[in-house]
Design a protein around this motif. Sequence first.
Motif, PDB file in Angstrom:
ATOM      1  N   ILE A   1       0.865  -1.178   0.000  1.00  0.00           N
ATOM      2  CA  ILE A   1       0.000   0.000   0.000  1.00  0.00           C
ATOM      3  C   ILE A   1       0.897   1.222   0.000  1.00  0.00           C
ATOM      4  N   ARG A   2       0.646   2.136  -0.913  1.00  0.00           N
ATOM      5  CA  ARG A   2       1.273   3.461  -0.932  1.00  0.00           C
ATOM      6  C   ARG A   2       0.163   4.427  -1.322  1.00  0.00           C
ATOM      7  N   GLU A   3      -0.372   5.116  -0.331  1.00  0.00           N
ATOM      8  CA  GLU A   3      -1.478   6.038  -0.576  1.00  0.00           C
ATOM      9  C   GLU A   3      -1.171   7.377   0.077  1.00  0.00           C
ATOM     10  N   SER A   4      -1.605   8.444  -0.575  1.00  0.00           N
ATOM     11  CA  SER A   4      -1.448   9.769   0.022  1.00  0.00           C
ATOM     12  C   SER A   4      -2.692  10.600  -0.263  1.00  0.00           C
ATOM     13  N   LEU A   5      -2.857  11.625   0.559  1.00  0.00           N
ATOM     14  CA  LEU A   5      -3.995  12.521   0.438  1.00  0.00           C
ATOM     15  C   LEU A   5      -3.523  13.919   0.802  1.00  0.00           C
ATOM     16  N   CYS A   6      -3.801  14.877  -0.067  1.00  0.00           N
ATOM     17  CA  CYS A   6      -3.487  16.269   0.248  1.00  0.00           C
ATOM     18  C   CYS A   6      -4.488  16.714   1.313  1.00  0.00           C
ATOM     19  N   ILE A   7      -3.959  17.158   2.464  1.00  0.00           N
ATOM     20  CA  ILE A   7      -4.825  17.520   3.584  1.00  0.00           C
ATOM     21  C   ILE A   7      -4.860  19.024   3.835  1.00  0.00           C
ATOM     22  N   GLY A   8      -4.195  19.780   2.990  1.00  0.00           N
ATOM     23  CA  GLY A   8      -4.208  21.233   3.138  1.00  0.00           C
ATOM     24  C   GLY A   8      -2.889  21.848   2.713  1.00  0.00           C
ATOM     25  N   ARG A   9      -2.674  23.077   3.202  1.00  0.00           N
ATOM     26  CA  ARG A   9      -1.470  23.821   2.839  1.00  0.00           C
ATOM     27  C   ARG A   9      -0.935  24.544   4.062  1.00  0.00           C
ATOM     28  N   GLY A  10       0.366  24.757   4.080  1.00  0.00           N
ATOM     29  CA  GLY A  10       0.975  25.624   5.066  1.00  0.00           C
ATOM     30  C   GLY A  10       1.494  24.956   6.323  1.00  0.00           C
ATOM     31  N   GLU A  11       2.311  25.721   7.027  1.00  0.00           N
ATOM     32  CA  GLU A  11       2.972  25.249   8.244  1.00  0.00           C
ATOM     33  C   GLU A  11       1.977  24.872   9.338  1.00  0.00           C
ATOM     34  N   ASP A  12       0.899  25.657   9.490  1.00  0.00           N
ATOM     35  CA  ASP A  12      -0.082  25.351  10.531  1.00  0.00           C
ATOM     36  C   ASP A  12      -0.735  23.988  10.293  1.00  0.00           C
ATOM     37  N   THR A  13      -1.066  23.692   9.052  1.00  0.00           N
ATOM     38  CA  THR A  13      -1.651  22.395   8.721  1.00  0.00           C
ATOM     39  C   THR A  13      -0.661  21.278   9.003  1.00  0.00           C
ATOM     40  N   PHE A  14       0.601  21.471   8.595  1.00  0.00           N
ATOM     41  CA  PHE A  14       1.644  20.470   8.839  1.00  0.00           C
ATOM     42  C   PHE A  14       1.807  20.206  10.337  1.00  0.00           C
TER      43      PHE A  14
END
Length: 164
Positions: A29-42
Amino acid sequence: MRSASRSEALTYPEVGATAGELPAGYRHIRESLCIGRGEDTFLAASDALTRWKVHRRAGLRVEAPGPPAQGMCILLRWYGFRIPCRVVYTIDEPARRGFAYGTLAGHPESGEERFCVEHRPDGSVHAVVTAFSRPGRWFTRIGGPAARAVQRRWTVRYLRAMRR
């Protein structure tokens, strides 16, 4: 409850392989999902991951003595299932945070799963799950396609739980 000991053997020999090329003989399994942008999200996603919030949001009960640390044994529970694991490595880099755990005796699968949050150069933040596994118990052996479907569903739950 039987708790796992730090010396209890993992159920597979390819320890740490989720950090590179996944080994043959397993489902991958290799899956990814963009969960947002920016340092606060990270930072928020990293915090959720290292405080076991991602696993709890996905629907598991987590028994762990603290944030993921190499060698730490944890017990995940889902209804009547005991899911014993040991953290095999952690990731703490400026733009990547996470950890991988491997399966111990009694886990429904045999293999390793890595959970990571990545802050990419374009500013986007991605939740990434990488795993290799094969059946570890009689019911996952005979469950075949159903067991794989359950694993895929858990992967999606983990990814979505990192974006809250």
